[in-house]
Every structure is written in structure tokens, then in C-alpha cells.
Design a protein around this motif. Sequence first.
Motif, PDB file in Angstrom:
ATOM      1  N   ALA A 231     -10.887  -2.434  11.257  1.00 55.32           N
ATOM      2  CA  ALA A 231     -10.137  -3.167  10.008  1.00 55.32           C
ATOM      3  C   ALA A 231      -9.535  -2.235   9.011  1.00 55.32           C
ATOM      4  CB  ALA A 231     -11.170  -3.990   9.256  1.00 55.32           C
ATOM      5  N   ILE A 232      -8.236  -2.678   8.437  1.00 54.56           N
ATOM      6  CA  ILE A 232      -7.638  -1.989   7.651  1.00 54.56           C
ATOM      7  C   ILE A 232      -8.435  -2.480   6.117  1.00 54.56           C
ATOM      8  CG2 ILE A 232      -5.442  -2.033   5.989  1.00 54.56           C
ATOM      9  CD1 ILE A 232      -5.331  -0.539   8.930  1.00 54.56           C
ATOM     10  N   VAL A 233      -8.785  -1.144   5.557  1.00 52.93           N
ATOM     11  CA  VAL A 233      -9.364  -1.248   4.245  1.00 52.93           C
ATOM     12  C   VAL A 233      -8.768  -1.052   2.854  1.00 52.93           C
ATOM     13  CG1 VAL A 233     -11.356  -0.925   2.774  1.00 52.93           C
ATOM     14  CG2 VAL A 233     -11.786  -1.034   5.360  1.00 52.93           C
ATOM     15  N   LEU A 234      -8.182  -2.142   2.341  1.00 54.52           N
ATOM     16  CA  LEU A 234      -7.364  -1.862   0.947  1.00 54.52           C
ATOM     17  C   LEU A 234      -8.339  -1.785  -0.255  1.00 54.52           C
ATOM     18  CD1 LEU A 234      -4.519  -4.018   1.853  1.00 54.52           C
ATOM     19  CD2 LEU A 234      -4.753  -1.706   2.479  1.00 54.52           C
ATOM     20  N   GLY A 235      -8.252  -0.959  -1.293  1.00 52.27           N
ATOM     21  CA  GLY A 235      -8.940  -0.851  -2.513  1.00 52.27           C
ATOM     22  C   GLY A 235      -8.087  -1.127  -3.526  1.00 52.27           C
ATOM     23  N   ILE A 236      -8.888  -1.800  -4.404  1.00 53.16           N
ATOM     24  CA  ILE A 236      -8.196  -1.751  -6.108  1.00 53.16           C
ATOM     25  C   ILE A 236      -9.436  -1.170  -6.688  1.00 53.16           C
ATOM     26  CG2 ILE A 236      -7.607  -3.272  -7.765  1.00 53.16           C
ATOM     27  CD1 ILE A 236      -6.412  -5.323  -5.962  1.00 53.16           C
ATOM     28  N   THR A 237      -8.957   0.175  -7.097  1.00 46.59           N
ATOM     29  CA  THR A 237     -10.388   0.934  -7.509  1.00 46.59           C
ATOM     30  C   THR A 237      -9.768   2.343  -8.157  1.00 46.59           C
ATOM     31  OG1 THR A 237     -12.599   1.614  -6.976  1.00 46.59           O
ATOM     32  CG2 THR A 237     -10.734   2.197  -5.195  1.00 46.59           C
ATOM     33  N   ASP A 238     -11.015   2.994  -8.624  1.00 49.73           N
ATOM     34  CA  ASP A 238     -10.493   4.374  -9.260  1.00 49.73           C
ATOM     35  C   ASP A 238     -10.109   5.130  -7.954  1.00 49.73           C
ATOM     36  OD1 ASP A 238     -10.694   7.154 -10.147  1.00 49.73           O
ATOM     37  OD2 ASP A 238     -12.258   6.490 -11.410  1.00 49.73           O
ATOM     38  N   ASN A 240     -10.089   8.333  -7.686  1.00 43.77           N
ATOM     39  CA  ASN A 240     -11.009   9.497  -7.502  1.00 43.77           C
ATOM     40  C   ASN A 240     -12.277   9.239  -7.194  1.00 43.77           C
ATOM     41  OD1 ASN A 240      -8.728  11.362  -8.021  1.00 43.77           O
ATOM     42  ND2 ASN A 240      -8.821  10.650 -10.265  1.00 43.77           N
ATOM     43  N   SER A 241     -12.556   8.049  -6.800  1.00 43.95           N
ATOM     44  CA  SER A 241     -14.071   7.605  -6.301  1.00 43.95           C
ATOM     45  C   SER A 241     -14.281   7.637  -4.861  1.00 43.95           C
ATOM     46  CB  SER A 241     -14.026   6.108  -6.860  1.00 43.95           C
ATOM     47  OG  SER A 241     -13.149   5.203  -5.873  1.00 43.95           O
ATOM     48  N   PRO A 242     -15.636   7.340  -4.705  1.00 42.28           N
ATOM     49  CA  PRO A 242     -16.161   7.567  -3.019  1.00 42.28           C
ATOM     50  C   PRO A 242     -15.355   6.217  -2.414  1.00 42.28           C
ATOM     51  CG  PRO A 242     -18.057   7.899  -4.992  1.00 42.28           C
ATOM     52  CD  PRO A 242     -16.782   7.472  -5.606  1.00 42.28           C
ATOM     53  N   LEU A 243     -15.417   5.232  -3.114  1.00 40.39           N
ATOM     54  CA  LEU A 243     -14.733   3.978  -2.494  1.00 40.39           C
ATOM     55  C   LEU A 243     -13.423   4.304  -2.016  1.00 40.39           C
ATOM     56  CD1 LEU A 243     -14.632   1.075  -1.439  1.00 40.39           C
ATOM     57  CD2 LEU A 243     -14.094   0.540  -3.663  1.00 40.39           C
ATOM     58  N   ALA A 244     -12.423   4.938  -2.816  1.00 41.82           N
ATOM     59  CA  ALA A 244     -11.045   5.363  -2.334  1.00 41.82           C
ATOM     60  C   ALA A 244     -11.029   6.217  -1.239  1.00 41.82           C
ATOM     61  CB  ALA A 244     -10.441   6.223  -3.486  1.00 41.82           C
ATOM     62  N   ASP A 245     -12.215   6.906  -0.887  1.00 47.70           N
ATOM     63  CA  ASP A 245     -12.277   7.877   0.181  1.00 47.70           C
ATOM     64  C   ASP A 245     -12.335   7.087   1.244  1.00 47.70           C
ATOM     65  OD1 ASP A 245     -11.927  10.091  -1.580  1.00 47.70           O
ATOM     66  OD2 ASP A 245     -14.035  10.445  -1.623  1.00 47.70           O
ATOM     67  N   GLN A 246     -12.962   5.913   1.527  1.00 46.56           N
ATOM     68  CA  GLN A 246     -13.112   4.965   2.519  1.00 46.56           C
ATOM     69  C   GLN A 246     -12.214   4.095   2.843  1.00 46.56           C
ATOM     70  OE1 GLN A 246     -15.664   5.811   4.489  1.00 46.56           O
ATOM     71  NE2 GLN A 246     -16.656   7.234   3.174  1.00 46.56           N
ATOM     72  N   CYS A 247     -10.894   4.129   1.951  1.00 49.02           N
ATOM     73  CA  CYS A 247      -9.902   3.029   2.009  1.00 49.02           C
ATOM     74  C   CYS A 247      -8.785   3.590   2.927  1.00 49.02           C
ATOM     75  CB  CYS A 247      -9.478   2.579   0.801  1.00 49.02           C
ATOM     76  SG  CYS A 247     -10.702   1.702  -0.124  1.00 49.02           S
ATOM     77  N   THR A 248      -8.165   2.741   3.749  1.00 48.21           N
ATOM     78  CA  THR A 248      -6.661   2.844   4.244  1.00 48.21           C
ATOM     79  C   THR A 248      -5.489   3.194   3.358  1.00 48.21           C
ATOM     80  OG1 THR A 248      -7.406   1.446   6.025  1.00 48.21           O
ATOM     81  CG2 THR A 248      -5.416   2.370   5.995  1.00 48.21           C
ATOM     82  N   GLU A 249      -5.713   2.471   2.293  1.00 49.41           N
ATOM     83  CA  GLU A 249      -4.924   2.801   0.864  1.00 49.41           C
ATOM     84  C   GLU A 249      -5.452   2.081  -0.113  1.00 49.41           C
ATOM     85  OE1 GLU A 249      -2.471   4.196  -0.631  1.00 49.41           O
ATOM     86  OE2 GLU A 249      -1.005   4.112   0.742  1.00 49.41           O
ATOM     87  N   ILE A 250      -4.934   2.416  -1.268  1.00 46.69           N
ATOM     88  CA  ILE A 250      -5.418   1.838  -2.536  1.00 46.69           C
ATOM     89  C   ILE A 250      -4.514   1.715  -3.522  1.00 46.69           C
ATOM     90  CG2 ILE A 250      -7.737   3.158  -2.335  1.00 46.69           C
ATOM     91  CD1 ILE A 250      -6.656   4.852  -4.755  1.00 46.69           C
ATOM     92  N   LEU A 251      -4.777   0.560  -4.324  1.00 49.82           N
ATOM     93  CA  LEU A 251      -3.948   0.649  -5.753  1.00 49.82           C
ATOM     94  C   LEU A 251      -4.771   1.152  -6.896  1.00 49.82           C
ATOM     95  CD1 LEU A 251      -2.100  -2.974  -5.306  1.00 49.82           C
ATOM     96  CD2 LEU A 251      -1.276  -0.507  -4.995  1.00 49.82           C
ATOM     97  N   ALA A 252      -4.261   2.106  -7.462  1.00 48.63           N
ATOM     98  CA  ALA A 252      -5.276   2.730  -8.492  1.00 48.63           C
ATOM     99  C   ALA A 252      -5.596   1.725  -9.862  1.00 48.63           C
ATOM    100  CB  ALA A 252      -4.700   4.014  -8.930  1.00 48.63           C
TER     101      ALA A 252
END
Length: 310
Positions: A231-238, A240-252
Motif C-alpha cells: 500500500a501507499i502510506v500517506l501521513g498527516i503528522t510530525d 520528525n516522527s517515527p510515523l513519518a519514517d514509515q510513510c511514502t509521503e507526508i503532509l507535515a
Amino acid sequence: MDAEAFVQCFLKSGHWPAIMETTLPMVSHDLLDRIRRRLDELNRSERKVADVILADPGSATSMSIASLAHAASVSEPTVNRFCRSFDAKGYPDFKIKLAQSLAGGTPYVSQAVEPGDSAEGYTSKIFGATIAALDLARRETDSARVERVVDYLTQAKQLHFFGLGASGAVAQDAQHKFFRFNIPVSAYIDVLMQRMVAAACHTGDVVVVLSYTGRTRELVDIAAQARNNGAIVLGITDPNSPLADQCTEILAVSAPEDTDHYMPMTSRMIQLALIDVMATGVTLRRGEDFLPHLKKIKDSLKETRYPASR
């Protein structure tokens, strides 16, 4: 007690020394908000100093002037000039005001609110803090990242939104918006369901994980599982967080809100705004031919409402 010793005393104890009430003037707990509001007024070098402080205010209170200057790639006189522009006598005095700003607020309610605030006072502060946080998020949102996130969303064969607590309510709001796009969409606010859905993910699925801190262990593990399954994993998160490291792309989301000690307020509003940004991007990508479909959904509600009063 000199200014430097005062700051160190506070940092070690987590409480204000009694001397504060008798020998040091009180200041309003708004220094960080003042810095954010004046970002556009600062020159390029002073803006660098502001960015370092806002990125980690807690660490800034323990930095020497040389360390802060180095981190911001500016000179020490620039740091001093920045401090004086915020009514500080110098860098040590500025650190006191910064520490006081971090210490303000009513625990488990809001960092912007003081225990003795009136209804008028806390109402104004909550609205003001929300407006300031949204404006900061607007300036920090990377449009190139938004474009990439919208790319992934428009290509999704199936879309899942994951969130817990306050972020769970945002995930449900996202489902309410994205079901309109003629793709299967769901929102899950239960960890066990999220884990099972992540295990069933495959190529073509897009998972959007919402977490202000990005430090919730279950969500980090679930994001990794979904991505490992294609799956593509998108994050809306910090960012500099552990979650951001696991995401394909994030919105900070980097609103200055300590949700370990205060009720989530401005962070949730930023998440909601970013969901609206994403939904708008997908709508525009679909083009004008998609508008009749959206109109049909809106029209379906007309019979459920009383006529508007004149």
C-alpha cells in the motif's frame, strides 16, 4: 540569581523558583505566538533564528548563544538583535521569557489559557491560538508535497483513513468527504481493525494515517505493515516522527501544541484543514466532468431540509 542560573533552575526542576515572584517581572506567556506572528516582518537572518527556536523551543532554552547562532547559520550579534526585537535585554533574558512561554497554560486544557481567565479571555485566546496555528501551518505546507499526495489519492483503488483519539474524528471527517470520489473509502478508529485492514492491504490501496505526534506505537507499526504489503502510506503528522519514517509521503503538522499535557485543539484544526486541501486537490484533478456527480450528491439532501428562512 542571575538570568542564566534562573533558566537552568527551571529546566532542571520543571517548576518556577519562588524568587520569580519577588525579583523577576512576570511576562505574558505569548512569546512563541509573537515570534510566529512576526515571521514575515523579520529579515532573512533573523528568520533563521526564529525557525530554529520554533522548531524546538524546549531545546532552545538550553542553548548557548554560540550554539543557537551556529544552528541558525548566523552571527551572535544577529541573535542578540533578534532577542532585543522581542523586548529582551539580551539572550539570557530572552531565554527566561522563552521558558516562561513554554511553562504557561492550564494543564490538560490548553497552553494558551491561564487558570484565572474569564470567558471572554479564554474564548479570545482559543480563537487567537487557532488562527495563529493555521496561519503557521499554511506557510509551512509544501505545495510540492501536496501535489504528490494528490497524485497518490487520485490513483487509489481503495482508500483507508486511520486515526486514534482526536485524530480518529478527523479520519471520520475525511471519509465523509472522500466517499464522493467513486472509490471505496473507509475510516477506522479502532487499533485492531486498523491492524487487520493493514494486513489485507495490497498494491493499489492508499492508507492515510493521522497522528499529530507521530509517536503512537500502534500506528507506526500499522503503517509499516500496510506499506510492506504494497500500500501507499500517506501521513498527516510530525515530519520528525517515527510515523513519518514509515510513510511514502507526508503532509507535515508541526503546530506548537504539547498534546502530552494539553487537550488537542489547534493540531486537530490543522489536520482538518489539510484533509480539505487534499479533497479539493482531488476534486480539481477530476475536472469539470466530475462536477455533475458532486451536484447529484448535494441535491440528494434538499428534501431533508426545511426551506431557508428569509
